[in-house]
Motif scaffolding. Structure first.
Motif, short mmCIF file in Angstrom:
data_model
loop_
_atom_site.label_atom_id
_atom_site.label_comp_id
_atom_site.label_asym_id
_atom_site.label_seq_id
_atom_site.Cartn_x
_atom_site.Cartn_y
_atom_site.Cartn_z
N SER A 1 0.82 -1.22 0.00
CA SER A 1 0.00 0.00 0.00
C SER A 1 0.85 1.26 0.00
O SER A 1 0.31 2.37 0.05
CB SER A 1 -0.93 0.00 1.22
N ARG A 2 2.18 1.10 -0.07
CA ARG A 2 3.04 2.29 -0.06
C ARG A 2 2.80 3.14 -1.30
O ARG A 2 2.48 2.61 -2.36
CB ARG A 2 4.50 1.89 0.01
N ASP A 3 3.00 4.43 -1.17
CA ASP A 3 2.78 5.32 -2.31
C ASP A 3 4.10 5.86 -2.86
O ASP A 3 4.11 6.73 -3.72
CB ASP A 3 1.84 6.46 -1.95
N LYS A 4 5.24 5.32 -2.36
CA LYS A 4 6.54 5.78 -2.83
C LYS A 4 7.47 4.57 -2.95
O LYS A 4 7.30 3.57 -2.26
CB LYS A 4 7.16 6.78 -1.85
N MET A 5 8.44 4.68 -3.85
CA MET A 5 9.49 3.66 -3.90
C MET A 5 10.72 4.22 -4.60
O MET A 5 10.66 5.24 -5.31
CB MET A 5 9.01 2.40 -4.62
N ASN A 6 11.85 3.55 -4.38
CA ASN A 6 13.06 3.83 -5.15
C ASN A 6 13.03 2.90 -6.35
O ASN A 6 13.21 1.68 -6.22
CB ASN A 6 14.31 3.59 -4.30
N LEU A 7 12.79 3.45 -7.52
CA LEU A 7 12.59 2.65 -8.72
C LEU A 7 13.75 1.72 -9.01
O LEU A 7 13.56 0.58 -9.44
CB LEU A 7 12.35 3.58 -9.93
N ILE A 8 14.99 2.19 -8.78
CA ILE A 8 16.16 1.37 -9.10
C ILE A 8 16.27 0.19 -8.14
O ILE A 8 16.30 -0.97 -8.55
CB ILE A 8 17.45 2.21 -9.08
N ASP A 9 16.34 0.46 -6.85
CA ASP A 9 16.57 -0.59 -5.86
C ASP A 9 15.44 -1.60 -5.77
O ASP A 9 15.67 -2.79 -5.54
CB ASP A 9 16.81 0.02 -4.48
N GLU A 10 14.21 -1.13 -5.95
CA GLU A 10 13.07 -1.99 -5.68
C GLU A 10 12.46 -2.63 -6.94
O GLU A 10 11.62 -3.52 -6.82
CB GLU A 10 11.99 -1.20 -4.93
N TYR A 11 12.90 -2.19 -8.11
CA TYR A 11 12.26 -2.71 -9.32
C TYR A 11 13.24 -2.90 -10.47
O TYR A 11 13.40 -4.01 -10.98
CB TYR A 11 11.14 -1.75 -9.73
N ALA A 12 13.92 -1.83 -10.89
CA ALA A 12 14.77 -1.91 -12.08
C ALA A 12 15.96 -2.85 -11.88
O ALA A 12 16.38 -3.53 -12.82
CB ALA A 12 15.27 -0.52 -12.47
N PHE A 13 16.53 -2.89 -10.67
CA PHE A 13 17.65 -3.81 -10.42
C PHE A 13 17.19 -5.25 -10.18
O PHE A 13 17.70 -6.17 -10.83
CB PHE A 13 18.51 -3.33 -9.24
N PRO A 14 16.26 -5.51 -9.26
CA PRO A 14 15.95 -6.91 -8.97
C PRO A 14 15.37 -7.69 -10.14
O PRO A 14 15.65 -8.90 -10.27
CB PRO A 14 14.97 -6.84 -7.80
N MET B 1 32.71 5.00 -17.33
CA MET B 1 32.67 5.31 -18.75
C MET B 1 31.86 4.34 -19.59
O MET B 1 31.89 4.41 -20.80
CB MET B 1 34.09 5.35 -19.30
N ILE B 2 31.15 3.42 -18.97
CA ILE B 2 30.42 2.46 -19.79
C ILE B 2 28.92 2.68 -19.67
O ILE B 2 28.27 3.12 -20.62
CB ILE B 2 30.80 1.01 -19.43
N VAL B 3 28.37 2.38 -18.51
CA VAL B 3 26.92 2.50 -18.37
C VAL B 3 26.51 3.93 -18.13
O VAL B 3 27.26 4.74 -17.59
CB VAL B 3 26.37 1.61 -17.23
N ARG B 4 25.29 4.25 -18.57
CA ARG B 4 24.68 5.54 -18.27
C ARG B 4 23.40 5.26 -17.49
O ARG B 4 22.46 4.64 -18.01
CB ARG B 4 24.37 6.33 -19.53
N GLY B 5 23.38 5.66 -16.24
CA GLY B 5 22.21 5.39 -15.42
C GLY B 5 22.25 6.18 -14.13
O GLY B 5 23.30 6.69 -13.72
N VAL B 6 21.11 6.27 -13.48
CA VAL B 6 20.96 7.02 -12.24
C VAL B 6 21.05 6.06 -11.07
O VAL B 6 20.55 4.93 -11.12
CB VAL B 6 19.60 7.76 -12.22
N LYS B 7 21.70 6.48 -9.98
CA LYS B 7 21.86 5.61 -8.82
C LYS B 7 20.52 5.33 -8.14
O LYS B 7 20.25 4.21 -7.72
CB LYS B 7 22.82 6.25 -7.81
N GLU B 8 19.70 6.35 -8.00
CA GLU B 8 18.39 6.20 -7.37
C GLU B 8 17.37 7.05 -8.11
O GLU B 8 17.71 8.16 -8.56
CB GLU B 8 18.43 6.64 -5.89
N ILE B 9 16.15 6.56 -8.22
CA ILE B 9 15.04 7.35 -8.78
C ILE B 9 13.86 7.24 -7.83
O ILE B 9 13.10 6.27 -7.89
CB ILE B 9 14.65 6.87 -10.20
#
Length: 396
Positions: free
Chosen positions: A126-139, A383-391
């Motif tokens: 029921s949470r209304d917030k998350m860190n997109l990278i840690d909780e979804y994009a990475f796993p 110098m390889i990947v382009r990405g954000v640490k947390e969203i």
């Protein structure tokens, strides 16, 4: 532009990492084959135009084999794989792996990847917030590649730590930690291979170990190199495809709304996300095998050449209104996965994972919004990947 001035004040700074595209635009106009000092202290060339990029990526005069440049005694185990090899070794190593990534096998993974995406979003509760990278994009992709390879999913955090340090090794702040994490990763894989030899299964590592033992000449170092590449590349590209893709939608809410209204555009949207702000900013290294005159520049034998893939994908000479994010753009021949013999063999899997992840996220949380100003996001170094640490995102 002055080479030294641009190297020191423009390239590889925090500002450049956050938004390299204005620099790329200037280079494509005025100095498209540009000599620069790289973070590890070596001078080399950056290729910024699309047409030039394709030529370099396909030209056998530019070698990927580190041993040819620095000698076999100076190469890391992480380059003993198809990404850092020339024919005929490249063909042999790639052939052992590509059978696990055929279109049919990838398509057969769709329902399971969908289950993984659903489970991850169910965990939000029921949470209304998350860190997109840690909780979804990475796993999501680390679960998929761990299952393909047969490595324990509970070790995913170790894989992430090791991957980050190995990929970001070009960042001087991480250099001193590289050796420690590289050693830990190598020891882990060596111990895992020993277990697999005792009790092989149907996973890809078992197949590679068996191939090694049946005379196909996969050495221990090649086994380490290939598997480490699959673990790292098998999730890093997709993490940043999902992260950068969702970020582009949040920065362009009209495109997000269009994709929600017309979910059949998801295939086009993924291709545009890959083109617009791709997950791999630079190609891996190439070295000139001979003196080469290229677009008016003299590249000496042994000099380093790197393609700025994200620059090539914003080249107006190839893509109309290249700086515009448009999910209705016709499928383009972008270079997000490279081209030529080193075209990423995991590209179909990354596309499928990105498609399912983003489609499922928008279907579940159509009101998703960025929880912070985009200028506050921290982009990954290296110098390889382009990405954000947390969203951080607001879901409802």
């Amino acid at each position: 532009m002055n080479t030294n001035e641009t190297s020191q004040t423009t390239f590889f700074t925090k500002e450049f990492t956050q938004n390299p595209y204005p620099v790329y635009e200037k280079l494509r106009e005025t100095d498209p084959v540009f000599k620069v000092m790289f973070p590890h202290g070596e001078f080399g060339w950056i290729i910024t135009r699309y047409e030039d990029a394709v030529e370099v990526l396909k030209d056998p005069r530019f070698s990927k084999d580190v041993a040819k440049r620095y000698g076999p005694e100076n190469q890391s185990i992480f380059v003993n794989n198809m990404l850092f090899s020339d024919p005929p070794d490249h063909r042999r190593l790639r052939g052992l792996v590509q059978k696990a990534f055929t279109p049919k096998l990838v398509a057969d993974m769709r329902s399971h990847i969908q289950e993984i995406a659903d489970d991850l979003l169910n965990n939000i509760g029921s949470r209304d917030k998350m860190n997109l990278i840690d909780e979804y994009a990475f796993p999501l992709p680390i679960i998929v590649i761990s299952e393909i390879l047969g490595v324990p999913l509970e070790d995913q955090d170790k894989f992430r730590l090791w991957s980050n340090y190995i990929i970001d090794a070009s960042n001087s702040d991480h250099a001193e930690m590289f050796e420690q994490h590289a050693r830990e990763f190598t020891e882990y894989l060596t111990a895992w291979f020993a277990k697999v030899r005792e009790n092989p299964g149907k996973d890809l590592i078992s197949q590679l170990v068996i191939a090694e033992e049946s005379g196909q000449q996969l050495t221990e170092n090649e086994l380490l190199g290939v598997v480490s590449l699959l673990i790292i590349a098998g999730h890093e590209t997709t993490v940043n495809l999902i992260g950068n893709g969702v970020l582009a939608l949040l920065e362009h809410p009209e495109q997000r709304d269009l994709l929600i209204q017309q979910p059949e555009l998801i295939h086009n949207a993924i291709e545009e996300m890959l083109r617009y702000n791709g997950p791999v900013e630079f190609s891996t290294s190439r070295w000139a095998l001979e003196d080469i005159e290229f677009r008016g520049q003299n590249i000496a034998k042994g000099e380093l050449v790197i393609v700025a893939l994200d620059s090539a994908n914003r080249d107006d000479a190839k893509f109309k209104d290249a700086d515009v994010f448009d999910i209705t753009r016709e499928k383009s021949s972008h270079l997000a996965f490279g081209t030529g013999i080193h075209l990423c063999l995991g590209a179909p899997l990354a596309r499928l994972e990105g498609e399912i992840a983003i489609h499922t996220l928008l279907a579940r949380f159509p009101e998703i919004q960025l929880q912070t100003d985009v200028t506050q996001l921290e982009w990954r170094p290296g110098m390889i990947v382009r990405g954000v640490k947390e969203i951080p995102v607001q879901l409802k």
